[in-house]
Design a protein around this motif. Structure first.
Motif, PDB file in Angstrom:
ATOM      1  N   VAL A  89     -56.107 -18.652 -16.322  1.00 49.02           N
ATOM      2  CA  VAL A  89     -56.365 -19.296 -17.610  1.00 49.02           C
ATOM      3  C   VAL A  89     -57.818 -19.797 -17.604  1.00 49.02           C
ATOM      4  O   VAL A  89     -58.149 -20.768 -16.925  1.00 49.02           O
ATOM      5  CB  VAL A  89     -55.388 -20.461 -17.861  1.00 49.02           C
ATOM      6  CG1 VAL A  89     -55.668 -21.105 -19.219  1.00 49.02           C
ATOM      7  CG2 VAL A  89     -53.944 -19.978 -17.783  1.00 49.02           C
ATOM      8  N   LEU A  90     -58.679 -19.101 -18.360  1.00 48.29           N
ATOM      9  CA  LEU A  90     -60.092 -19.488 -18.413  1.00 48.29           C
ATOM     10  C   LEU A  90     -60.311 -20.645 -19.375  1.00 48.29           C
ATOM     11  O   LEU A  90     -61.153 -21.514 -19.138  1.00 48.29           O
ATOM     12  CB  LEU A  90     -60.944 -18.285 -18.846  1.00 48.29           C
ATOM     13  CG  LEU A  90     -60.925 -17.058 -17.918  1.00 48.29           C
ATOM     14  CD1 LEU A  90     -61.839 -15.976 -18.465  1.00 48.29           C
ATOM     15  CD2 LEU A  90     -61.349 -17.445 -16.509  1.00 48.29           C
ATOM     16  N   GLU A  91     -59.558 -20.628 -20.480  1.00 49.48           N
ATOM     17  CA  GLU A  91     -59.629 -21.714 -21.460  1.00 49.48           C
ATOM     18  C   GLU A  91     -58.221 -22.017 -21.933  1.00 49.48           C
ATOM     19  O   GLU A  91     -57.428 -21.109 -22.160  1.00 49.48           O
ATOM     20  CB  GLU A  91     -60.508 -21.323 -22.660  1.00 49.48           C
ATOM     21  CG  GLU A  91     -61.971 -21.077 -22.313  1.00 49.48           C
ATOM     22  CD  GLU A  91     -62.794 -20.675 -23.531  1.00 49.48           C
ATOM     23  OE1 GLU A  91     -62.420 -21.069 -24.660  1.00 49.48           O
ATOM     24  OE2 GLU A  91     -63.788 -19.961 -23.350  1.00 49.48           O
ATOM     25  N   GLY A  92     -57.905 -23.280 -22.086  1.00 49.07           N
ATOM     26  CA  GLY A  92     -56.570 -23.670 -22.520  1.00 49.07           C
ATOM     27  C   GLY A  92     -55.976 -24.722 -21.606  1.00 49.07           C
ATOM     28  O   GLY A  92     -56.544 -25.067 -20.564  1.00 49.07           O
ATOM     29  N   ASP A  93     -54.829 -25.210 -21.972  1.00 50.75           N
ATOM     30  CA  ASP A  93     -54.174 -26.312 -21.256  1.00 50.75           C
ATOM     31  C   ASP A  93     -53.569 -25.823 -19.941  1.00 50.75           C
ATOM     32  O   ASP A  93     -52.689 -24.963 -19.928  1.00 50.75           O
ATOM     33  CB  ASP A  93     -53.083 -26.901 -22.157  1.00 50.75           C
ATOM     34  CG  ASP A  93     -52.430 -28.134 -21.525  1.00 50.75           C
ATOM     35  OD1 ASP A  93     -52.898 -28.583 -20.462  1.00 50.75           O
ATOM     36  OD2 ASP A  93     -51.449 -28.645 -22.112  1.00 50.75           O
ATOM     37  N   VAL A  94     -54.044 -26.354 -18.824  1.00 52.13           N
ATOM     38  CA  VAL A  94     -53.467 -26.034 -17.511  1.00 52.13           C
ATOM     39  C   VAL A  94     -52.984 -27.307 -16.811  1.00 52.13           C
ATOM     40  O   VAL A  94     -52.887 -27.371 -15.594  1.00 52.13           O
ATOM     41  CB  VAL A  94     -54.481 -25.286 -16.611  1.00 52.13           C
ATOM     42  CG1 VAL A  94     -54.701 -23.875 -17.100  1.00 52.13           C
ATOM     43  CG2 VAL A  94     -55.787 -26.042 -16.511  1.00 52.13           C
TER      44      VAL A  94
END
Length: 605
Positions: free
Chosen positions: A48-53
């Motif tokens: 996941v490069l961008e987004g909620d982790v």
């Protein structure tokens, strides 16, 4: 909410609550989903490069702490958030490899079922008030032509604007009409729906030339890695059959659209489609419930070939195009095997000839002494990497070849990339070499360093043995940081034992059934990309293949795809395939009292 998949750079509007995997399936992005969303296989790892982790659902501990910290998540467990950007490794997959394995047999002669003919149709006048239909029929006095409604709807505009028109004929039916001369615009599509991979080929049926090819991981894999798990999915809810059918129809339509764009053709000029696959895939493609294939006595709803119109399946080719689903042989011996057989001389039946298609299921056909018999055996997912600790499909970075020498372990990876796992051919090679060298004994036990020292193995080999409290591992590749080593575990060896034993037992029973001994085998034909890349000596070492001379073992390439293309291009091949499916005797191994004994004997290496 928008989600973007890299490196494909595909952006998709996902729904709240969907997982990354569910969104990927709808977007046409292929992510391995072997465990159907249960999080147990760990094969759907993405970054996941961008987004909620902030959350990480990994109940089965398939991710390392370093991977979690770097943003890796399981696509089947992690929910999408708006603006999410997902990265997957760029890879040369099994699908792209299968593209290279399509070659029609030498001397094959096309015999098209659909023909196009350009004719002059006189304009209507007060002296000639015959209908458009009658004036066209006048150009074919010897034929009794039939016009379906779909074609009749086109005629007013065509006959008004042009006296030169091209009509498309199939068994006396006018399935299309066009202005001008379009005789050479006559295309067909052959489809091989594999459990793991879908291969779709565009052919010019006039010239017999393959124009384009599309290959991808079967998107139905998001609902399960094997046929039984997909059948289970279908049985869970009534609407699931429509969902999984639509997934494969969308995949084919995506390929057709890509063909049209790349080759500058009209999808309406695709007048035929031939589809092959295992019996479950054939049922799902047609929207027929396959539930009874998962339960004894494993009876299919149909085995004979099925012909239907493209419009009935919502396929985006000529609406009146005939979609031909080739004949299956039995509940778990499908039309992909039928198609593969017609690419060989197997049905001559005068010599011992063994045909094997190795995958999650191993389909086996044997001819000799005037008989032809077939069976299917559940080999499990070991040879496709699913049940192997670091197993993976054939992709960039997968170890595909292993040599164990006195100087150490030599490996080769797909794309000459840094090793990240091991694919089917590498698994067979690794275990085969470990048996040959004596690292694994006949019972399948991975021996300790102490015992290997007594056997005289070099220190260069011994350093690859990693001893544990309960079992040993064998390291194929040492990573620089020691955290990304690629190993074969004792459990992996057991998985290979189970898979090879099932196939070996099936071969033995069929040889006994028709009275063919090992030394009477004149030929072994191995189907599929798997057969093209495995090393025959390793397959013999582990007992997957009978012990015969290597020159008698032949790789067929993608025989299902080749056979599907032959059926598409030739009426004679179509008839031959239907005859083959009728003539082969099916042996149900589950009903054989000797199968369990043979299976246990075949467990030994």
């Amino acid at each position: 909410m928008k989600i973007t998949f890299l490196p494909q750079n595909i952006t998709w509007e996902a729904n709240t609550g969907e997982t990354i995997l569910q969104a990927a399936v709808k977007a046409g992005v292929n992510i391995d989903g072997n465990c159907a969303g249960s999080g147990t296989c760990g094969k759907c790892k993405v970054k996941v490069l961008e987004g909620d982790v902030s959350q990480c659902d990994d109940h089965h501990h398939k991710l390392t702490e370093d991977e979690i910290e770097a943003g890796y998540r399981l696509a089947c467990c992690h929910q999408v958030t708006d603006g999410m950007v997902i990265e997957m490794p760029e890879s040369e997959t099994t699908a792209s490899r299968k593209k290279k394995l399509i070659r029609l047999p030498e001397g094959f002669v096309p015999k098209a079922a659909v023909t196009k003919q350009c004719i002059e149709v006189p304009a209507a006048s007060l002296r000639n008030q015959n209908s458009d239909e009658a004036r066209i029929k006048g150009a074919f006095p010897a034929e009794d032509l039939y016009f379906p409604l779909e074609t009749l709807l086109k005629l007013p505009d065509i006959t008004k604007n042009s006296e030169e028109i091209t009509i498309t004929l199939r068994d006396g039916e006018v399935i299309d009409a066009e202005s001008g001369n379009t005789e050479r615009e006559n295309y067909g599509v052959a489809v091989d729906i594999g459990t793991t991979t879908v291969v779709i080929m565009l052919w010019n049926v006039v010239s017999g030339e393959m124009i384009d090819i599309f290959a991808a991981t079967n998107p139905q894999g998001a609902y399960g890695a094997d046929v039984i798990s997909r059948i289970t999915y279908v049985m869970e809810q009534e609407e699931n059959l429509d969902t999984i059918q639509k997934t494969i129809i969308d995949c084919i339509n995506k390929a057709v659209s890509a063909f049209a764009e790349r080759e500058g053709i009209k999808t309406s000029n695709i007048y035929q489609m031939t589809v092959v696959g295992n019996t479950t895939m054939s049922h799902i493609f047609l929207g027929v419930n396959p539930a009874q294939l998962a339960l004894a006595p494993f009876t299919p709803v149909f085995t004979a070939a099925v012909d239907t119109a493209a419009k009935d399946l919502k396929l985006t080719i000529c609406p009146e195009a005939q979609v031909h689903v080739s004949a299956n042989i039995a509940g778990h011996v499908g039309s992909d095997i039928t198609a593969g057989i017609i690419t060989t001389d197997l049905m001559e039946c005068d010599k011992g000839h063994l045909f094997i298609d190795i995958g999650t299921n191993g389909e086996i056909v044997l001819t000799g002494n005037g008989r032809a018999v077939a069976c299917s055996t559940a080999a499990g997912p070991a040879f496709e990497g699913s049940s192997i600790k670091q197993g993976m499909r054939a992709a960039r970075g997968a170890i595909e070849r292993v040599d164990i020498l006195d100087s150490g372990v030599e490996i080769a990876t797909i794309g000459d990339a840094q090793p990240i796992g091991i694919c089917g051919s590498g698994i067979i090679d690794a275990v085969g070499e470990m048996i040959r060298v004596g690292i694994v004994d006949k019972s399948g036990r991975l021996l300790s360093r102490e015992k290997l020292v007594k056997k005289g193995l070099s220190e260069n080999i011994l350093r690859h043995v990693k001893e544990g409290e309960k079992a040993n591992d064998f390291v194929l590749y040492f990573s620089e940081d020691g955290k990304s080593d690629v190993v074969i575990t004792q459990k992996d060896v057991r998985e290979v034992q189970l898979a090879k034993a099932a196939i070996s037992a099936g071969i033995t029973i069929m040889m006994k059934e028709i009275g063919v001994k090992e030394d009477q085998l004149a030929k072994i034909s191995i189907a599929g990309a798997f057969g093209n890349y495995i090393r025959n000596t390793s397959a013999i070492h582990i007992g997957l293949l009978p012990k015969i001379e290597e020159e008698k073992i032949h790789s067929l390439g993608n025989s299902a795809g080749i056979g599907a293309s032959m059926i598409l291009l030739s009426c004679d091949s179509k008839e031959e395939a239907e005859k083959v499916a009728r003539e082969i005797e099916h042996i149900e191994l589950a009903a054989r009292s000797d199968f369990q004994d043979q299976y246990m004997m075949a467990m030994m290496f």
